[in-house]
Write a protein that holds these residues in place. Structure first.
Motif, short mmCIF file in Angstrom:
data_model
loop_
_atom_site.label_atom_id
_atom_site.label_comp_id
_atom_site.label_asym_id
_atom_site.label_seq_id
_atom_site.Cartn_x
_atom_site.Cartn_y
_atom_site.Cartn_z
N GLN A 168 -25.39 17.06 52.24
CA GLN A 168 -24.05 17.63 52.71
C GLN A 168 -23.55 16.63 52.92
O GLN A 168 -22.26 15.99 52.03
CB GLN A 168 -24.34 18.94 54.05
CG GLN A 168 -22.43 18.77 54.62
CD GLN A 168 -22.01 19.73 54.17
OE1 GLN A 168 -22.57 20.92 53.03
NE2 GLN A 168 -20.38 19.33 53.30
N PHE A 169 -24.65 15.16 53.37
CA PHE A 169 -23.77 14.06 53.55
C PHE A 169 -23.22 13.18 51.45
O PHE A 169 -21.98 12.65 51.96
CB PHE A 169 -24.43 13.28 54.04
CG PHE A 169 -24.90 11.55 53.27
CD1 PHE A 169 -23.32 10.88 54.12
CD2 PHE A 169 -25.17 10.91 52.80
CE1 PHE A 169 -23.59 9.72 54.05
CE2 PHE A 169 -24.84 9.36 52.36
CZ PHE A 169 -24.38 9.05 52.43
N VAL A 170 -24.07 14.28 50.88
CA VAL A 170 -23.86 13.36 49.35
C VAL A 170 -22.63 14.38 49.28
O VAL A 170 -22.12 13.84 48.39
CB VAL A 170 -25.16 13.83 48.61
CG1 VAL A 170 -24.73 13.77 47.31
CG2 VAL A 170 -26.06 12.89 48.97
N LEU A 171 -22.37 15.65 49.23
CA LEU A 171 -21.32 16.25 49.56
C LEU A 171 -19.91 15.29 49.13
O LEU A 171 -19.02 15.62 48.92
CB LEU A 171 -21.53 18.03 49.49
CG LEU A 171 -22.65 18.81 48.54
CD1 LEU A 171 -22.84 19.74 48.78
CD2 LEU A 171 -22.68 18.26 46.99
N SER A 172 -19.55 15.86 50.90
CA SER A 172 -18.85 14.70 52.05
C SER A 172 -18.71 13.71 50.97
O SER A 172 -17.30 12.98 50.94
CB SER A 172 -19.05 14.78 53.42
OG SER A 172 -20.37 14.23 53.31
N ALA A 173 -19.49 12.87 50.09
CA ALA A 173 -19.19 11.81 50.00
C ALA A 173 -18.60 11.29 48.44
O ALA A 173 -17.98 10.74 48.43
CB ALA A 173 -20.34 10.42 50.27
N THR A 174 -19.02 12.38 47.91
CA THR A 174 -18.63 12.42 46.46
C THR A 174 -17.55 13.95 46.61
O THR A 174 -17.39 13.90 45.21
CB THR A 174 -19.42 12.73 45.33
OG1 THR A 174 -20.04 13.85 45.73
CG2 THR A 174 -21.15 11.57 45.81
N VAL A 175 -16.84 14.21 47.16
CA VAL A 175 -15.97 14.60 47.11
C VAL A 175 -14.84 14.29 46.31
O VAL A 175 -14.30 15.44 45.28
CB VAL A 175 -15.54 15.62 48.66
CG1 VAL A 175 -14.43 14.84 48.91
CG2 VAL A 175 -14.53 16.67 47.48
N SER A 176 -14.33 12.97 46.26
CA SER A 176 -13.60 12.84 45.35
C SER A 176 -13.29 11.79 44.39
O SER A 176 -13.12 11.16 44.49
CB SER A 176 -12.41 11.75 46.44
OG SER A 176 -13.30 11.68 47.52
N ASN A 177 -14.62 12.30 43.88
CA ASN A 177 -14.98 10.70 42.91
C ASN A 177 -14.55 11.18 41.48
O ASN A 177 -13.76 10.68 41.18
CB ASN A 177 -16.49 11.16 42.86
CG ASN A 177 -17.42 10.13 44.25
OD1 ASN A 177 -17.14 9.88 44.52
ND2 ASN A 177 -18.53 10.16 43.15
N ASN A 178 -14.53 12.04 41.48
CA ASN A 178 -13.34 12.76 40.15
C ASN A 178 -12.24 11.85 39.70
O ASN A 178 -11.90 10.92 38.70
CB ASN A 178 -13.25 14.20 40.41
CG ASN A 178 -12.67 14.50 38.45
OD1 ASN A 178 -13.31 13.61 37.60
ND2 ASN A 178 -12.21 15.87 37.67
N SER A 179 -11.40 12.03 40.87
CA SER A 179 -9.79 11.93 40.85
C SER A 179 -9.71 10.07 41.06
O SER A 179 -9.13 9.21 40.29
CB SER A 179 -9.71 12.34 42.18
OG SER A 179 -9.97 11.66 43.48
#
Length: 302
Positions: A168-179
């Motif tokens: 869950q930490f990884v998902l929250s930390a990488t949620v805006s990586n694409n933009s």
């Protein structure tokens, strides 16, 4: 004249110590590949030591032939060392022509060794800093390699499956990586400014979580300690709110307050000397403890 940093003629020769190690390896049936000796240096040593060359040359040829035969024998194998067939859909041909058992590879990828504590700490720090998984696991940003990978995708994904909180930490930390990646590619200067602003905003967000009743310098120190813990990967970004109390307690332990817990009077040491020309301490003047008997206490208890 020899330039500084360049090997001299004597340094470039094959040493007797290395030659003796090579002879031991040749007698054990090994090749000279691991010694990385150049052919002209070996020839020069042979010319200078005919007895050595007389024994070494036949061994070199025999060991090379044996090595080629061993390679050919492995190429004819129909099964891997664990008994899986090496044909059809169970085999993968690498670029160098070597075959790989896909059954063994899938089994190995399905249960890889867990990442070390140091690797997890580095991954946490990288995610806290907003770095993408491609940089963390492959060391690449775009088509170019930018850094040394911290941990492989296989290890990280296996650890994420076994640890839902970390996932869950990884998902929250990488949620805006694409933009963020698109902005880095098309407008790098604006991305750099955004990174600086984000770091400043993070500090003030953390500062807002520190109790406002503390002195300003203490609040700044606590916020900086939390920022350092994030950069070092000691804590995760989503753990900051719940760990503020711990950092406040640690700061108070290192820098104890000068004021009493109740009231606004300063704390006084009982070991402090009362007068400059004497040795009496403040503790020597205490004649009654808090729970000693007193007329008031006797009246209340009577």
């Amino acid at each position: 004249m020899v330039e500084q940093g360049m090997p001299t003629r004597s340094e470039s020769r094959l040493s007797d110590e290395k030659a003796s190690r090579m002879m031991v390896a040749l007698r054990n049936g090994e090749t000279l590949r691991k010694f990385a000796v150049r052919s002209h240096r070996l020839k020069a040593y042979f010319d200078a030591n005919p007895g050595y060359a007389e024994e070494a040359k036949p061994l070199i040829e025999a060991n090379a032939i044996a090595a080629l035969l061993r390679k050919g024998a492995r190429r004819d194998n129909t099964h891997c060392k664990y008994g899986h067939p090496l044909f059809g859909r169970t085999v993968y041909i690498r670029r160098n022509g070597k075959r790989q058992c896909l059954i063994c590879a899938k089994r190995r990828d399905g249960a890889p060794p867990p990442p070390s504590a140091e690797q997890l700490k580095q991954v946490t720090a990288a995610l806290n800093a907003g770095k993408p998984l491609r940089l963390i696991c492959a060391g690449m940003i775009g088509p170019k390699r930018r850094a040394t990978p911290i941990v492989s995708y296989i290890k990280l994904n296996a650890y994420r499956r076994q640890n839902p909180a970390f996932n869950q930490f990884v998902l929250s930390a990488t949620v805006s990586n694409n933009s963020r990646g698109q902005q880095r590619r098309h407008n790098p200067e604006a991305f750099r400014v955004q990174v600086v602003r984000t770091e400043a905003n993070d500090f003030y967000k953390i500062l807002s979580l520190v109790p406002a009743g503390l002195p300003a310098d203490a609040r700044d120190d606590i916020a900086q300690s939390i920022m350092l813990a994030l950069l070092e990967g000691v804590i995760q970004r989503d753990q900051v709110r719940t760990r503020v109390r711990h950092f406040v307690a640690e700061h108070n332990r290192v820098f104890p307050t000068k004021f009493a817990k109740f009231g606004d009077s300063q704390l006084l040491s009982l070991d402090e000397v009362m007068f400059e020309d004497g040795s009496a301490t403040r503790g020597d003047t205490v004649s009654r403890g808090l729970w000693d008997s007193s007329p008031v206490l006797a009246t209340l208890t009577g």
